[in-house]
Design an enzyme around this catalytic site. Sequence first.
Site, PDB file in Angstrom:
ATOM      1  N   ASP A 118      -2.874  -1.291  10.422  1.00 39.36           N
ATOM      2  CA  ASP A 118      -2.891  -1.217   8.951  1.00 39.36           C
ATOM      3  C   ASP A 118      -3.555  -2.427   8.295  1.00 39.36           C
ATOM      4  O   ASP A 118      -3.643  -2.484   7.077  1.00 39.36           O
ATOM      5  CB  ASP A 118      -1.446  -1.155   8.416  1.00 39.36           C
ATOM      6  N   LYS A 134       0.846  -1.203   0.000  1.00 38.78           N
ATOM      7  CA  LYS A 134       0.000   0.000   0.000  1.00 38.78           C
ATOM      8  C   LYS A 134       0.874   1.242   0.000  1.00 38.78           C
ATOM      9  O   LYS A 134       2.064   1.210   0.382  1.00 38.78           O
ATOM     10  CB  LYS A 134      -0.957   0.043   1.194  1.00 38.78           C
TER      11      LYS A 134
HETATM   12  O1  C5P Z   1      -0.866  -1.217  15.036  1.00 30.00           O
HETATM   13  P1  C5P Z   1       0.539  -1.604  14.757  1.00 30.00           P
HETATM   14  O2  C5P Z   1       0.956  -2.853  15.506  1.00 30.00           O
HETATM   15  O3  C5P Z   1       0.868  -1.694  13.317  1.00 30.00           O
HETATM   16  O4  C5P Z   1       1.440  -0.428  15.323  1.00 30.00           O
HETATM   17  C1  C5P Z   1       2.828  -0.541  15.469  1.00 30.00           C
HETATM   18  C2  C5P Z   1       3.323   0.549  16.407  1.00 30.00           C
HETATM   19  O5  C5P Z   1       3.187   1.824  15.786  1.00 30.00           O
HETATM   20  C3  C5P Z   1       2.550   0.659  17.692  1.00 30.00           C
HETATM   21  O6  C5P Z   1       3.066  -0.190  18.668  1.00 30.00           O
HETATM   22  C4  C5P Z   1       2.724   2.123  18.057  1.00 30.00           C
HETATM   23  O7  C5P Z   1       4.001   2.318  18.647  1.00 30.00           O
HETATM   24  C5  C5P Z   1       2.773   2.811  16.716  1.00 30.00           C
HETATM   25  N1  C5P Z   1       1.458   3.359  16.282  1.00 30.00           N
HETATM   26  C6  C5P Z   1       0.937   4.481  16.910  1.00 30.00           C
HETATM   27  N2  C5P Z   1      -0.259   4.987  16.487  1.00 30.00           N
HETATM   28  C7  C5P Z   1      -0.935   4.410  15.472  1.00 30.00           C
HETATM   29  C8  C5P Z   1      -0.416   3.279  14.811  1.00 30.00           C
HETATM   30  C9  C5P Z   1       0.796   2.781  15.249  1.00 30.00           C
HETATM   31  O8  C5P Z   1       1.544   5.028  17.839  1.00 30.00           O
HETATM   32  N3  C5P Z   1      -2.092   4.929  15.090  1.00 30.00           N
END
Ligand code: C5P
Length: 278
Positions: free
Chosen positions: A141, A10
């Site tokens: 995501d 993406k």
């Molecule tokens: O949701 P995901 O596991 O992909 O997110 C990875 C990291 O990115 C989270 O642990 C966080 O530190 C950060 N993140 C965030 N805010 C978001 C998405 C991700 O702080 N909206």
Amino acid sequence: MVFSIGAPAKLNRFLAVLGRRADGFHELELVSTVLEGVPDLTDTLSAEPAAELSLVITGPTGEGLAADESNLVLRAWRLLEEAAKRPLPAALCLEKRIPHGAGLGGGSSDAAAALRLGNRMFDLGLEDGFLLRQAARLGSDVPLFLLGGTVLGLDRGERVFPLRPIPLEPILLVHPGLYVGTPGVYRALQDVGYAFPEALGSLPEGTTPPWRNDLTGAALWVCPPLGEVRDALRDTGGEPLLCGSGSCWAARYASTTERDAAGSHLSAEHGEWRIWAV
Ligand code: C5P
């Protein structure tokens, strides 16, 4: 019978960081387009009936990736088993083409593909709304890949809405082979004094969103060599945008001719960079 599904990359075309939440995540508004039909940036997940669940990882960008229970494909499969209330034994094979830690959503796309594939293979009949909730449990995501096309993401990015298609300009994607960890970039927002913006005005549906990524300053702070890539893209007349939290950059050009000339020039100058035209 072998079941198989593509897991495309993406591109975030707009990523605004609106605030910090009590759970440590950040409030986002983002517009992403799933890059369907780009074979070099599409993983493939296949599954065959087997006595027990297993995963092997192959493909040009698969080296070094863990094929254990921490892998998002197996975590997605376990959520399907939880929903089905029974084991779903299968020999899974993930062929990786999307680079890891590039901001192109490779792992998230693989997880979404696993949810779709397992649902189909075992005829589980799980509905879209349920799959979207499971996807959100796996990562911010993941849900956007279940929708495909161009998607608006709110909250952590996991609350997704389909948008009318917004055509992509001629784009070069450049992966400099750097690895940037997402949590570190979000943490660095404070270090660079990032100020949360006022609420955003809504864009009319179908309008090209501003080419913006609020994580750029923090990513450059965490990984200064990213700046070299941005400058090289600017020098070719492109308008660079960091992909997610990096390390890929997307640069848009006024025409495909300019884009292709820039691609040839950058390949000659930087043999170590991987470059795709999309
Ligand atoms: O949701 P995901 O596991 O992909 O997110 C990875 C990291 O990115 C989270 O642990 C966080 O530190 C950060 N993140 C965030 N805010 C978001 C998405 C991700 O702080 N909206």
